[in-house]
Scaffold this active site. Structure first.
Site: not given
Length: 452
Positions: A43, A163, A212, A240-242, A339, A341, A368, A432
């Site tokens: 981030h 999270y 994450k 969650d490994p995206n 979900h 953000n 978050h 982003r």
């Protein structure tokens, strides 16, 4: 885009004036963000949001929150120009006006961590942003909370999940960061993740834990989950490994963690990859990456690719569309979660109203909020990073009780909004970009997935 004048509050109930949109204010803001690691990178020091105010003839103003990157702001502005004259109860009219106003555009996702880009998905994001503001205005005009407009509350409070993130102690040099490191410190191994989880549970009372993943080699992340299980034997766990694991790697992790996880989220890329993993493990697979629009659902159901869908009113098209998704999940026996953000309080409370009115949304929601410096802070905290009046939203035993009052039940803190808009103006971030920020530490970083 920024209007420093506050609208005159209108009557909260029984107004005879028309709830016709007269103008729209869109205020881009930037909030400080910790160096959280994920499959794409890290981030940036600032996350972008936009605050929407829908002004009506009656004086009632509906508010909403959306992404705040340049492409999103451009599309929001186009749609806003088409809304004067709209009755805020005419949600179908909103959809027609907003979609029709966009003309030709390049389909765009504000983050690649919510799946592939598509034109329908881009339109849904814009419609959803203004729809929340319409519902807030409806509630203020009728004296009813948004949850009542969505069918009524089926639960008094909404459960959220901690999270957990691998993270650095501070942003790397050259990242444009002009603020002190957060007080969470680094979390780069199982002990660090457990310590982070302990603070989350002790502070907010969360009953489930989500990590994450996709950051370190999978066996290291397996050990982190096992460490969490030892420390929190009764807490449901998720990772969650995206989509940063190949199918063979996903099957390896699934075998190692059978019986340990509530669900495994987006281990492999795409519906075909997820279907192959699902066929090889009894673990439920969840997604907010391979099923992110209604057109994705038939193939996913046919292939048995997922067992849980993570909704998000920001990219599914708003609150009504999210309820339509809930009905489809119920029809096909799919679980439903939500979900998160990098949101602020307006989005958080919109999520809570939606979840409170959705019977089959039974999994704890992602959030978050603890990572945003506004949550739990007071108005006189110099680093206050939210736009709603502080103290309105609090977690108790990991749950959020809907605030009292009509509409969403939250109000904009004008001083905070002005400060965060100024922060947007000066921070230099306009979209982003987790990859570029990661390259400050790892110059050869590509963010390509799957990496493992």
């Amino acid at each position: 885009m920024h209007d420093d004048e506050s609208p005159t509050p209108g009557p909260a109930r029984g107004t005879s004036d028309r709830l016709t949109v007269t103008s729209v204010t869109i205020t881009p803001i930037a909030v400080k963000d910790p160096p959280l690691l994920n499959a794409s990178g890290c981030h940036q020091p600032y996350a972008l949001r936009s605050i929407i105010e829908l002004h009506t003839e009656s004086g009632v103003t509906g508010i909403a929150e959306a992404y705040g990157d340049d492409p999103t702001l451009e599309l929001l502005s186009r749609a806003a120009a088409a809304l004067p004259g709209l009755d805020v109860f005419d949600i179908n009219g909103l959809t027609r006006r907003a979609a029709g106003s966009l003309g030709s555009f390049t389909a765009y996702n504000p983050t690649e961590l919510i799946g592939p880009t598509g034109a329908d998905k881009t339109v849904a994001q814009i419609v959803g942003a203004f729809e929340v503001a319409c519902y807030d205005a409806q509630g203020k005009a009728t004296g009813r909370p948004v949850v009542d407009l969505l069918g009524g509350a089926v639960r008094e409070s909404v459960d959220f999940s901690a999270y957990l993130f691998y993270k650095w102690a501070e942003h790397p040099a050259g990242g444009g960061c002009d603020f002190e490191p957060d007080d969470w410190g680094a979390a780069l191994d199982p002990d660090g993740i457990v310590a982070q989880a302990r603070r989350m549970v002790d502070t907010y009372g969360f009953g489930s834990l989500k990590l994450k993943g996709g950051v370190f080699p999978p066996d290291q992340e397996i050990e982190a989950i096992r460490a969490l299980r030892r420390a929190f034997p009764d807490h449901p766990l998720r990772i969650d490994p995206n989509a940063n694991w190949s199918v063979p790697t996903s099957l390896h992790v699934a075998k190692e963690l059978e019986g340990e996880l509530e669900y495994l989220e987006d281990p492999a890329p795409g519906i075909p990859g997820m279907a192959e993993v699902a066929a090889g493990t009894p673990l439920p697979l969840a997604t907010n990456m391979c099923v992110t629009s209604f057109t994705d659902i038939p193939e996913a159901v046919h292939r048995g690719a997922v067992q849980v869908i993570l909704s998000d009113h920001h990219f599914w098209g708003g609150l009504r569309a999210s309820q339509r998704l809930a009905g489809i999940c119920e029809t096909f026996g799919l679980g439903l979660s939500m979900h998160s953000n990098t949101h602020l309080g307006i989005s958080l409370v919109a999520m809570a109203h939606l979840a409170a009115a959705t019977p089959n949304l039974t999994y704890a929601l992602d959030t978050h909020s603890p990572w945003q410096r506004g949550f739990g802070y007071t108005a006189d905290t110099p680093d206050f990073q939210d736009v709603i009046r502080p103290g309105t939203l609090t977690f108790e035993a990991g749950s959020l009780r809907l605030p009292g009052g009509p509409g969403l039940g939250v109000e904009i803190d004008r001083d905070a909004l002005a400060r965060l808009h100024e922060q947007y103006r000066t921070c230099g971030v306009r979209r982003r970009d987790d990859i570029t920020h990661m390259r400050l530490v790892h110059p050869d970083w590509t963010g390509k997935r799957p990496r493992f």
